[in-house]
Design a protein around this motif. Structure first.
Motif, short mmCIF file in Angstrom:
data_model
loop_
_atom_site.label_atom_id
_atom_site.label_comp_id
_atom_site.label_asym_id
_atom_site.label_seq_id
_atom_site.Cartn_x
_atom_site.Cartn_y
_atom_site.Cartn_z
N ASN C 586 0.85 -1.15 -0.10
CA ASN C 586 -0.08 0.20 0.13
C ASN C 586 0.50 1.19 0.35
O ASN C 586 1.17 1.87 0.98
N ALA C 589 0.84 4.11 2.41
CA ALA C 589 1.20 4.40 3.78
C ALA C 589 2.27 3.62 4.24
O ALA C 589 3.31 3.71 4.96
N CYS C 590 2.98 3.52 3.00
CA CYS C 590 4.13 3.01 3.43
C CYS C 590 5.00 4.39 3.16
O CYS C 590 5.29 5.73 2.73
N SER C 591 6.17 4.10 4.36
CA SER C 591 6.97 5.55 4.58
C SER C 591 7.95 5.09 3.97
O SER C 591 9.39 5.90 4.59
N GLY C 592 8.50 3.93 3.46
CA GLY C 592 10.24 3.96 2.73
C GLY C 592 10.96 3.82 4.01
O GLY C 592 12.18 4.20 3.25
N CYS C 593 10.44 3.24 4.99
CA CYS C 593 11.54 2.62 5.59
C CYS C 593 12.76 1.82 5.52
O CYS C 593 13.96 1.79 5.98
N LYS C 594 12.90 1.16 3.92
CA LYS C 594 14.11 0.06 3.56
C LYS C 594 13.97 -1.01 4.47
O LYS C 594 15.02 -1.73 4.48
N ILE C 595 13.00 -1.66 4.99
CA ILE C 595 13.36 -2.68 5.79
C ILE C 595 13.15 -4.13 4.68
O ILE C 595 13.56 -4.54 4.93
N ASN C 597 13.46 -4.14 1.22
CA ASN C 597 13.89 -3.52 -0.12
C ASN C 597 14.66 -4.96 -0.20
O ASN C 597 14.92 -6.00 -1.30
N CYS C 631 6.78 -6.15 7.09
CA CYS C 631 6.64 -5.18 7.25
C CYS C 631 6.67 -4.06 8.52
O CYS C 631 5.77 -5.23 8.78
N PRO C 632 7.00 -3.09 9.25
CA PRO C 632 6.88 -3.54 10.34
C PRO C 632 5.35 -2.23 10.47
O PRO C 632 5.09 -2.21 11.73
N ALA C 633 5.19 -1.68 9.33
CA ALA C 633 4.31 -1.02 9.29
C ALA C 633 3.24 -1.26 9.25
O ALA C 633 1.75 -0.81 8.80
N VAL C 635 2.24 -2.95 5.76
CA VAL C 635 1.42 -2.27 5.20
C VAL C 635 1.64 -3.39 2.84
O VAL C 635 1.15 -2.63 2.79
#
Lengths: 165, 340, 676
Positions: C586, C589-595, C597, C631-633, C635
């Motif tokens: 999503n 909602a993704c914050s692009g934390c790069k976990i 990738n 995914c920590p979020a 999403v």
């Protein structure tokens, strides 16, 4: 039902390619094992979210098994290593909550290892039987005194209202 | 704000709504944060009569009890439920309020008081009332009692529960407002939503549905962690993602709303805004994400990295959310004796 | 909206019904589980009548979901999906739960088996409510194919496809195609001359209009997925103009620098700094070994450049990256020999007359350094006795647990060649003789007749420390002859170590680039060990030959052809279906934390710098769900295995585990005080 033996309920999260097939193989080879494990199929052990395990405990599971392909043999190349890392982190967290280490186990079983998987299941059932029920779902219920205390408050407040009325 | 008066479901656009703000097991920070909306408090006062707010105004439980069911338009309830009295008040406000909002981390997920769920009543009381602890002087070993007999009759104190519960583990909750405390601007935004009458679906969290990283200006790369570091071990570089420097920054799992305050002052996020939208268990998300990027394939080394870097997994992953988590608490030792 | 679920519990004759009370479960499900509209049991659900029953119910009862309790989804998931599909229901709204392999077949107690089956049905009913309709995706197949590895398996695959009219890029790391087979003298059991049967195939490949030969080249990078891979090939600098060179060989002849040839000659002979590995090399274009060339060492010489009639020598040539697009990839990268020095007690590298099997291949090869004369390291003495040691690094837990498969036959071949060319005695030290292909056993019998001696036992040591006068100046092979149960010492002149076949050093690395995995031993993992031996878990990537496991030439050729047939099938079909079980992010909602990738071994998660969010490249996603769990979020959603589905399944599977609530039933709760 005269002698009540504790029959633990174990939820197994098995990967589609190795461990689930190992359980299938145990079936076709009629390798008898304990009926205490109930299997949830996931595509990869890497799909197993720590919250699945916690959900199972919170709903009354006595133990959880996560099973995947052997390290280095993952059908998704290396995802079982991620499962391994999460498993260790999760097990330490659950241990801090008071869940014994034997209640969450990580098992590697290739599609050819029906026998080994069956043995791992039997072993786990015995270990958990030894530990006894986890009973997590009752872990947060207050006992009957809560209702009593609430009733006392209601009564006191109603009496107080009558006085002022 | 003054012209377009609130409706609040009263049917009458001109009428003022009723607002209650209540605290249970909490610290009072939520009230401070409400006052932090500054002069906008006047707009709130214009729209609502404050029927209850023990922190800043006088109010009587009896007056609430006398109200019709649903007479209060909005109740902002902060704090977790730790005692029978708090549970009673939660039930009371549920009954009397059209819209009950779990306000702040304590009410939504238990927050710091929820970490008491690693203990039980007995061990908490032992710690608080035993002279052995440094800060306690209690030579007569006096303990709170639920019932005390005096010549005039029995006196009751609320009983103290083994387990702190969140508001929604106790009563039905309409909306959630996370944060420890919720940031004042977010509070005002929530109030605006309520005043607009354009309400979200029941059960919604009023806030953003992304995480703190979205607001964090630090540069991020793909992650690989060989060692988790404690905050006192390093002075972090100010440009790079804190997690990449080994610090357990919870920003990636924590709902946005604060504007990434902590990372911007070189301090890792501790997760006070709770889980992102739709997440069942905050700690599981953070735990899973951090474990996934450990740079090792050797079980012993993995164990060692975790043991060394995260000596207190619950304090790390469930600092704010233990009571609201799937597991809710640590294993309760033995049932507590019924006397308090 | 409440779903209408049909529950179908299969007897499977008595396979399930013998241990599980299927009638009771079907009845129970119908009465007790929410949203179940129809619940039936039937003798054989997978039969056409059983399927028909489901189809009719879907139509008549307007079912929205179907649960089948029968065998493993690996067996009949497709069957029941098709049945649902036939009745107009999206096939992904069906769940097949396994009450046979996982239940009736493995549990003894009828009551317990029934309880477990009940839980599994309950889980499936809870899960299926949240299943979502999914649509398979289709992609077009690029008719060009990449074959990696120019050994016999790769050659076969390339030629089959090229002959069928499809274009092939054949990439080979060495300067010439041919692989290990080009090094051999004879092939067992027919004793065909290896070069005689291989070189026609090599030249055919070199001249084929449908084959683009890329030798002295390696795979750099693969992106894309089945149907449309984008591949980068590194063409290493030959320092010879490929098009200008006529292959006259004058440069090789005049090159003053000789170096030991550890590759083609296995260290038994020399080559020049500019060289073709062997006379029949394809292509006939030499390469300059920059590490040995005098020009690269100290900017002198340039003899080759001066003498080249076509000015083809280009010292300043650089590596070149070639981009190609293909629809499928066949990996045929072969094997490497075991390093016999890892077993020091066998003396290789220390005792001059201990040889590896590859060294011996060159030694008895008519085109080899001794022109096929079997002589010892001094270059002239003909050995009077030779020991052949089997299982060097194979069937040995310290090295490789597996059997290398070809060594028994190769040692028989060696035995034959020795007996043919010399008067030496030949001893073969074996654990078990494995000669189980067509005409192999006959070859073994032939060698028994020819006088080759067989000693059953694992050699413990090869030494030059003589204990008796007859052992002076000999190599002594110490071995327990397990057939007579006695330790024996065999003095010989020459020892040949039949080293294991091992995976290529960079097999894992290459596998990773192509998105396929290796077994613990390092061989590539096929999709199914019996039923799908040349496909892999990654669609569009096939394996052939020894890179998948030790095998002989006929088996390698068969696999090469099989892989080609699979690819040809894909090309003919024109498009491939991709399972819709993939992850989706999503992006709002993704914050692009790069976990996530680098969670993905297929590089299916790209990071979009501009909005600063991650996105799943659907065509690359294999649906493992690891990123979903990371995914920590929360999403990322994994289709068909999303959180809601699995949580519900857990709830269902533990339907009987929840302890009855003691004080939390709402009726018992006191109501707050009220004036009214």
């Amino acid at each position: 039902m005269s002698e009540q033996v504790f029959e633990p309920k174990i939820v197994g999260f098995l990967c589609n390619w190795c461990s689930y097939r190992a359980a299938d193989l145990a079936g076709s080879a009629r390798i008898t094992h304990a009926p205490n494990i109930r299997i949830v199929r996931v595509m990869c052990s890497g799909r197993v979210d720590p919250s699945f395990v916690m959900k199972a405990f919170s709903l009354g599971a006595d133990a959880v098994m996560i099973a995947g392909c052997h390290p280095g043999e993952c059908h998704y190349i290396e995802q079982n290593y991620k499962a391994m890392r999460r498993f260790h982190m999760l097990r330490q967290t659950l241990k801090a909550m008071g869940v014994e280490e034997q209640r969450i186990q990580l098992v590697w079983a290739s599609a050819a290892e029906g026998q080994q998987l069956a043995e791992a299941i039997d072993k786990m059932v015995e270990e958990v039987r030894e530990l006894g029920p986890l009973g997590w779902s009752g872990n947060w219920e207050e006992n009957g005194e809560r209702i009593q205390a609430l009733e006392d408050i209601v009564k006191e407040h109603e009496e107080a209202m009558e006085v002022t009325a | 704000m003054s012209e377009s008066a609130p409706t609040n479901g009263n049917g009458n656009g001109k009428a003022k709504g009723k607002l209650a703000i209540y605290w249970a097991a909490s610290c009072g920070g939520c009230e401070i944060s409400i006052l932090g909306i500054d002069t906008k408090i006047l707009d709130v006062a214009a729209a609502f009569d404050l029927v209850m707010c023990p922190c800043i105004a006088d109010g009587k439980v009896r007056d609430i009890e006398k109200m019709e069911d649903g007479e209060i338009d909005v109740c902002l309830f902060n704090g977790g439920i730790r005692t029978s009295e708090q549970e009673y008040m939660a039930r009371l406000f549920r009954q009397k309020s059209k819209c009950l909002i779990a306000f702040g981390s304590c009410a939504t997920e238990g927050c710091i008081p929820g970490l008491g769920n690693l203990h039980n009543r007995q061990s908490i009381f032992d710690n608080s009332y035993t002279s052995e602890t440094d800060s306690t002087e209690n030579p007569d070993n006096i303990r709170p009692q639920a019932v005390t007999e005096v010549p005039e009759g029995s006196l009751h104190l609320p009983i103290f529960y083994d387990t702190l519960k969140t508001l929604d583990q106790t009563v039905d909750v309409d909306y959630y407002l996370p944060g420890c405390p919720p940031e004042s601007p977010r509070i005002w935004e929530a109030i605006e939503v309520l005043l607009s009458g354009n309400l979200p679906d029941k059960g919604a969290t009023i806030g953003e549905n992304t995480t703190v990283c979205d607001y964090c200006p630090r540069t991020r790369h793909n992650k690989k962690i060989k060692e988790f570091k404690r905050t006192w071990e390093v002075i972090p570089d100010e440009e790079t993602c804190l997690l990449e420097q080994g610090l357990v920054c919870a920003g990636l799992a924590t709902r946005a709303g604060c504007g990434a305050l902590c990372p911007q002052v070189n301090s890792p996020c501790i997760g006070c805004y709770g889980p992102n939208e739709g997440v069942e268990d905050y700690g599981a998300r953070l735990l899973s994400a951090l474990a996934s990027v450990i740079d090792s394939e050797d079980p012993d080394e993995i164990d060692e990295i975790i043991r060394k870097g995260i000596p207190d997994p619950i304090g790390t992953f469930y600092r704010f959310s233990l009571a609201g988590s799937l597991m809710r608490r640590g294993k309760r030792p033995a049932p507590t004796a019924s006397s308090q | 909206m409440a779903e209408k679920i049909g529950v179908y519990v299969c007897h499977c004759g008595s396979n399930i019904a013998g241990k599980v009370d299927v009638e009771d479960i079907a009845k129970w499900a119908g009465e007790n589980l929410d949203d179940v509209a129809v619940s039936r049991d039937y003798k054989f659900m997978c039969s056409s009548l059983g399927q028909q029953m489901i189809e009719e119910d879907i139509k008549k009862e307007k079912l929205t979901r179907v649960v089948v309790g029968a065998c493993s989804p690996h067996l009949h998931e497709k069957t029941f999906r098709r049945a649902c599909s036939n009745a107009g229901m999206n096939p992904y709204l069906m769940d097949l739960t396994n009450i046979r392999e996982h239940c009736s077949w493995v549990h003894k107690d009828r009551a317990q088996a029934t309880e477990k089956a009940r839980a599994l049905i309950s889980a499936a009913v809870q899960r299926v409510k949240y299943q979502e309709p999914l649509e398979p995706m289709f992609v077009d197949v690029n008719p060009a194919t990449l074959v990696i590895g120019g050994g016999i398996a790769g050659l076969q695959a390339a030629l089959e496809l090229a002959d069928a009219g499809y274009h092939v890029y054949l990439v080979e790391r060495m300067p010439s195609i041919g692989g290990h087979m080009a090094q051999f003298d004879k092939t067992f059991p027919t004793l065909d001359c290896s070069a005689c049967i291989l070189t026609p195939k090599m030249s055919e490949a070199g001249q084929h209009e449908n084959i683009t030969l890329l030798t002295y080249a390696e795979l750099e990078e693969v992106s894309g997925s089945v149907g449309s891979f984008k591949v980068k090939i590194r063409q290493k600098a030959r320092c010879v103009d490929y098009d200008a060179c006529t292959g006259c060989g004058i440069c090789v002849e005049k090159c003053p620098r000789k170096v030991l040839d550890t590759e083609f000659e296995a260290g038994m002979g020399n080559r020049k700094a500019i060289y073709m590995p062997f006379p029949q090399a394809v292509p006939r274009v030499p390469v300059i070994d920059q590490d040995s060339c005098i020009w690269f060492e100290r900017q002198k010489c340039r003899a080759c450049e001066k003498l080249c009639p076509t000015d083809a020598i280009k010292f300043d040539q650089q590596d070149e990256l070639i981009d190609i697009e293909v629809g499928n990839i066949i990996i045929a990268t072969g094997w490497k020999p075991f390093d016999s020095k890892k077993i020091p007690q066998y003396g290789y590298g220390r005792l001059a007359n201990v040889y590896t099997s590859m060294e011996f291949e060159r030694l008895c090869n008519a085109a080899g350094p001794t022109n096929g004369k079997i002589v010892m390291r001094d270059g002239k003495t003909v050995p009077k006795s030779i020991a052949i040691v089997h299982c060097v690094g194979s069937r040995d837990d310290r090295h490789n647990p597996y059997c290398s498969g070809v060594c028994c036959m190769a040692s028989l071949k060696f035995g034959h060649l020795v007996l043919e060319k010399t008067d030496a005695e030949v001893y073969s030290f074996y654990i078990d003789m494995r000669t189980n292909q067509k005409n192999y056993e006959e070859f073994y019998q032939r060698l028994l007749g020819e006088g080759m001696r067989f000693v059953r036992g694992k050699v413990s040591e090869v030494t030059d420390a003589a204990r008796m006068p007859t052992e002076q100046g000999k190599l002594i092979v110490q071995c327990e002859d397990t057939l007579i149960g006695r330790q024996q010492r065999y003095p010989v002149d020459m020892v040949i170590l039949m080293g294991a076949l091992e995976p290529q050093e960079d097999a894992r690395e290459l596998g990773l680039k192509c998105g396929i995995s290796c077994s613990m031993d390092g061989w590539y993992t096929e999709r199914h060990p019996k039923l799908d031996p040349v496909a892999t878990m990654t669609d569009g990537v096939f394996v052939a030959g020894t890179c998948q496991g030790p095998k002989d030439i006929p088996a390698s050729v068969a696999q090469g052809a099989a892989a080609a047939a699979r690819v040809a099938g894909m090309i003919t079909k024109g498009r491939v279906m991709i399972e819709p079980i993939v992850a989706t992010i999503n992006e709002q909602a993704c914050s692009g934390c790069k976990i996530c990738n680098n969670m993905c071994p297929y590089n299916a998660i790209e990071f979009l710098e501009d909005p600063g969010v991650s996105r799943v490249i659907t065509a690359l996603c294999k649906g493992c769900g690891t990123c979903v769990a990371a995914c920590p979020a929360g999403v990322i959603t994994g289709a068909h295995f999303n959180n809601k589905q699995i949580f519900s399944e857990i709830e269902g599977i533990l339907w009987d585990a929840l302890q009855p609530a003691d004080d939390s039933s709402p009726q018992a709760e006191p109501v707050p005080a009220s004036a009214s």
